[in-house]
Design a protein around this motif. Sequence first.
Motif, PDB file in Angstrom:
ATOM      1  N   VAL A  41       0.842  -1.201   0.000  1.00 42.06           N
ATOM      2  CA  VAL A  41       0.000   0.000   0.000  1.00 42.06           C
ATOM      3  C   VAL A  41       0.880   1.254   0.000  1.00 42.06           C
ATOM      4  CG1 VAL A  41      -1.697   1.329   1.330  1.00 42.06           C
ATOM      5  CG2 VAL A  41      -1.976  -1.146   1.048  1.00 42.06           C
ATOM      6  N   ASP A  42       1.889   1.272   0.843  1.00 45.09           N
ATOM      7  CA  ASP A  42       2.790   2.439   0.886  1.00 45.09           C
ATOM      8  C   ASP A  42       3.471   2.664  -0.457  1.00 45.09           C
ATOM      9  OD1 ASP A  42       2.144   2.816   3.550  1.00 45.09           O
ATOM     10  OD2 ASP A  42       4.028   1.978   4.319  1.00 45.09           O
ATOM     11  N   GLN A  43       3.937   1.596  -1.085  1.00 46.29           N
ATOM     12  CA  GLN A  43       4.643   1.748  -2.352  1.00 46.29           C
ATOM     13  C   GLN A  43       3.702   2.112  -3.498  1.00 46.29           C
ATOM     14  OE1 GLN A  43       7.329  -1.507  -3.184  1.00 46.29           O
ATOM     15  NE2 GLN A  43       8.319  -1.312  -1.197  1.00 46.29           N
ATOM     16  N   LEU A  44       2.454   1.660  -3.436  1.00 49.43           N
ATOM     17  CA  LEU A  44       1.488   2.078  -4.458  1.00 49.43           C
ATOM     18  C   LEU A  44       1.243   3.581  -4.376  1.00 49.43           C
ATOM     19  CD1 LEU A  44      -1.088  -0.846  -4.336  1.00 49.43           C
ATOM     20  CD2 LEU A  44       0.366  -0.235  -6.276  1.00 49.43           C
ATOM     21  N   LEU A  45       1.273   4.123  -3.169  1.00 50.42           N
ATOM     22  CA  LEU A  45       1.015   5.545  -2.957  1.00 50.42           C
ATOM     23  C   LEU A  45       2.226   6.432  -3.242  1.00 50.42           C
ATOM     24  CD1 LEU A  45      -0.934   5.257   0.388  1.00 50.42           C
ATOM     25  CD2 LEU A  45      -1.860   6.038  -1.789  1.00 50.42           C
ATOM     26  N   ALA A  49       2.679  10.960  -3.872  1.00 54.26           N
ATOM     27  CA  ALA A  49       2.778  11.763  -2.646  1.00 54.26           C
ATOM     28  C   ALA A  49       2.491  13.223  -2.974  1.00 54.26           C
ATOM     29  CB  ALA A  49       4.159  11.604  -2.028  1.00 54.26           C
ATOM     30  N   GLY A  50       1.593  13.813  -2.219  1.00 55.31           N
ATOM     31  CA  GLY A  50       1.235  15.217  -2.418  1.00 55.31           C
ATOM     32  C   GLY A  50       0.181  15.447  -3.488  1.00 55.31           C
ATOM     33  N   THR A  51      -0.265  14.395  -4.151  1.00 50.39           N
ATOM     34  CA  THR A  51      -1.287  14.512  -5.190  1.00 50.39           C
ATOM     35  C   THR A  51      -2.663  14.327  -4.561  1.00 50.39           C
ATOM     36  OG1 THR A  51       0.235  13.569  -6.810  1.00 50.39           O
ATOM     37  CG2 THR A  51      -2.103  13.572  -7.400  1.00 50.39           C
ATOM     38  N   ARG A  52      -3.605  15.173  -4.931  1.00 52.27           N
ATOM     39  CA  ARG A  52      -4.967  15.067  -4.411  1.00 52.27           C
ATOM     40  C   ARG A  52      -5.781  14.126  -5.283  1.00 52.27           C
ATOM     41  NH1 ARG A  52      -9.730  17.071  -5.882  1.00 52.27           N
ATOM     42  NH2 ARG A  52      -8.816  18.489  -7.385  1.00 52.27           N
ATOM     43  N   PHE A  53      -6.429  13.180  -4.629  1.00 55.08           N
ATOM     44  CA  PHE A  53      -7.363  12.275  -5.297  1.00 55.08           C
ATOM     45  C   PHE A  53      -8.708  12.373  -4.606  1.00 55.08           C
ATOM     46  CE2 PHE A  53      -3.299  10.252  -6.259  1.00 55.08           C
ATOM     47  CZ  PHE A  53      -3.428  10.006  -7.612  1.00 55.08           C
ATOM     48  N   ASP A  54      -9.764  12.399  -5.402  1.00 48.86           N
ATOM     49  CA  ASP A  54     -11.114  12.379  -4.843  1.00 48.86           C
ATOM     50  C   ASP A  54     -11.609  10.952  -4.661  1.00 48.86           C
ATOM     51  OD1 ASP A  54     -11.593  15.304  -4.949  1.00 48.86           O
ATOM     52  OD2 ASP A  54     -11.356  14.957  -7.107  1.00 48.86           O
ATOM     53  N   LYS A  55     -11.228  10.072  -5.585  1.00 50.61           N
ATOM     54  CA  LYS A  55     -11.693   8.693  -5.559  1.00 50.61           C
ATOM     55  C   LYS A  55     -10.570   7.753  -5.962  1.00 50.61           C
ATOM     56  CE  LYS A  55     -16.126   9.678  -4.818  1.00 50.61           C
ATOM     57  NZ  LYS A  55     -17.104   9.995  -5.816  1.00 50.61           N
ATOM     58  N   VAL A  56     -10.650   6.552  -5.418  1.00 48.15           N
ATOM     59  CA  VAL A  56      -9.828   5.437  -5.862  1.00 48.15           C
ATOM     60  C   VAL A  56     -10.786   4.417  -6.447  1.00 48.15           C
ATOM     61  CG1 VAL A  56      -8.306   3.552  -5.161  1.00 48.15           C
ATOM     62  CG2 VAL A  56      -8.034   5.834  -4.136  1.00 48.15           C
ATOM     63  N   VAL A  57     -10.508   3.977  -7.652  1.00 50.53           N
ATOM     64  CA  VAL A  57     -11.316   2.959  -8.319  1.00 50.53           C
ATOM     65  C   VAL A  57     -10.552   1.646  -8.247  1.00 50.53           C
ATOM     66  CG1 VAL A  57     -12.145   2.200 -10.575  1.00 50.53           C
ATOM     67  CG2 VAL A  57     -12.490   4.558  -9.870  1.00 50.53           C
ATOM     68  N   GLY A  58     -11.215   0.609  -7.747  1.00 51.08           N
ATOM     69  CA  GLY A  58     -10.617  -0.721  -7.677  1.00 51.08           C
ATOM     70  C   GLY A  58     -11.314  -1.655  -8.635  1.00 51.08           C
ATOM     71  N   LEU A  59     -10.530  -2.429  -9.381  1.00 48.04           N
ATOM     72  CA  LEU A  59     -11.076  -3.379 -10.342  1.00 48.04           C
ATOM     73  C   LEU A  59     -11.297  -4.728  -9.652  1.00 48.04           C
ATOM     74  CD1 LEU A  59      -8.771  -2.487 -13.353  1.00 48.04           C
ATOM     75  CD2 LEU A  59     -11.095  -1.694 -12.932  1.00 48.04           C
ATOM     76  N   GLU A  60     -12.421  -5.348  -9.970  1.00 52.98           N
ATOM     77  CA  GLU A  60     -12.784  -6.628  -9.346  1.00 52.98           C
ATOM     78  C   GLU A  60     -11.718  -7.673  -9.633  1.00 52.98           C
ATOM     79  OE1 GLU A  60     -16.533  -9.674  -9.163  1.00 52.98           O
ATOM     80  OE2 GLU A  60     -16.889  -7.624  -9.731  1.00 52.98           O
ATOM     81  N   ALA A  61     -11.335  -8.443  -8.662  1.00 53.90           N
ATOM     82  CA  ALA A  61     -11.754  -8.456  -7.279  1.00 53.90           C
ATOM     83  C   ALA A  61     -10.611  -8.023  -6.359  1.00 53.90           C
ATOM     84  CB  ALA A  61     -12.233  -9.846  -6.867  1.00 53.90           C
ATOM     85  N   ARG A  62      -9.383  -8.416  -6.695  1.00 58.41           N
ATOM     86  CA  ARG A  62      -8.279  -8.073  -5.799  1.00 58.41           C
ATOM     87  C   ARG A  62      -7.999  -6.578  -5.772  1.00 58.41           C
ATOM     88  NH1 ARG A  62      -7.494 -12.919  -8.093  1.00 58.41           N
ATOM     89  NH2 ARG A  62      -6.411 -12.009  -9.849  1.00 58.41           N
ATOM     90  N   GLY A  63      -8.433  -5.866  -6.787  1.00 57.47           N
ATOM     91  CA  GLY A  63      -8.322  -4.409  -6.770  1.00 57.47           C
ATOM     92  C   GLY A  63      -9.176  -3.773  -5.684  1.00 57.47           C
ATOM     93  N   PHE A  64     -10.197  -4.496  -5.207  1.00 59.16           N
ATOM     94  CA  PHE A  64     -11.006  -3.995  -4.094  1.00 59.16           C
ATOM     95  C   PHE A  64     -10.180  -3.973  -2.817  1.00 59.16           C
ATOM     96  CE2 PHE A  64     -15.194  -5.969  -5.896  1.00 59.16           C
ATOM     97  CZ  PHE A  64     -15.105  -5.161  -7.011  1.00 59.16           C
ATOM     98  N   ILE A  65      -9.405  -5.022  -2.605  1.00 64.60           N
ATOM     99  CA  ILE A  65      -8.598  -5.127  -1.386  1.00 64.60           C
ATOM    100  C   ILE A  65      -7.575  -4.004  -1.354  1.00 64.60           C
ATOM    101  CG2 ILE A  65      -6.938  -6.582  -0.160  1.00 64.60           C
ATOM    102  CD1 ILE A  65      -8.458  -9.001  -1.540  1.00 64.60           C
ATOM    103  N   LEU A  66      -6.839  -3.863  -2.434  1.00 59.13           N
ATOM    104  CA  LEU A  66      -5.815  -2.818  -2.512  1.00 59.13           C
ATOM    105  C   LEU A  66      -6.430  -1.433  -2.562  1.00 59.13           C
ATOM    106  CD1 LEU A  66      -3.520  -4.514  -5.121  1.00 59.13           C
ATOM    107  CD2 LEU A  66      -2.919  -4.000  -2.757  1.00 59.13           C
ATOM    108  N   GLY A  67      -7.455  -1.283  -3.390  1.00 57.34           N
ATOM    109  CA  GLY A  67      -8.067   0.027  -3.577  1.00 57.34           C
ATOM    110  C   GLY A  67      -8.669   0.584  -2.311  1.00 57.34           C
ATOM    111  N   GLY A  68      -9.305  -0.272  -1.511  1.00 57.85           N
ATOM    112  CA  GLY A  68      -9.876   0.190  -0.250  1.00 57.85           C
ATOM    113  C   GLY A  68      -8.812   0.698   0.702  1.00 57.85           C
ATOM    114  N   ALA A  69      -7.703  -0.035   0.801  1.00 60.60           N
ATOM    115  CA  ALA A  69      -6.605   0.388   1.681  1.00 60.60           C
ATOM    116  C   ALA A  69      -5.957   1.675   1.170  1.00 60.60           C
ATOM    117  CB  ALA A  69      -5.569  -0.733   1.793  1.00 60.60           C
TER     118      ALA A  69
END
Length: 179
Positions: A41-45, A49-69
């Motif tokens: 999660v830290d390395q994905l972010l 760093a310093g970029t504003r995001f309103d939403k994270v979109v996760g692709l089914e299904a394992r993208g939900f696990i990563l995307g939520g975190a």
Amino acid sequence: MPDNRQIQDYIRPIVDFPKEGIVFRDVTTLFASPRGFRMAVDQLLHPYAGTRFDKVVGLEARGFILGGAVAHQLSAGFVPIRKKGKLPAATIAESYTLEYGEAVVEIHDDAIAPGERVLLVDDLLATGGTAEAGIKLVERLGGEIIGCAFLVDLPDLGGRARLEGLGMDVHALCAYAGD
């Protein structure tokens, strides 16, 4: 003793799955490790760093696990992109080609507001078909994809080139050539 493992050290290779000649990259072993999951999660972010995001979109299904975190860490909303027929409210759909046919993914039609800044997250980038369909859905709703983040890239399958050809910023934590 310090733990010097890298992301790929947490990912279990499964030979000949789902069919002979394929090496499946099982990320559930990474998810099961508190240190490995936190590192991912830290390395994905990190590149954002310093970029504003309103939403994270996760692709089914394992993208939900990563995307939520990732969404939690960014203090952003999380939006699932699901297989056809799995979302309960009004949706828009996008079809894409698979090696054996066609598939369809959907997003709620009110999940992304025009102008929202979006990070697309999934575990694996192979051919890029699912990710491209997700990008198209977000863009149809008026969202702006700022980046696409993946745990694993299989560069020989062309997904990175495909997404970069769409003008996307692509970030992957590790790559496996020849898979």
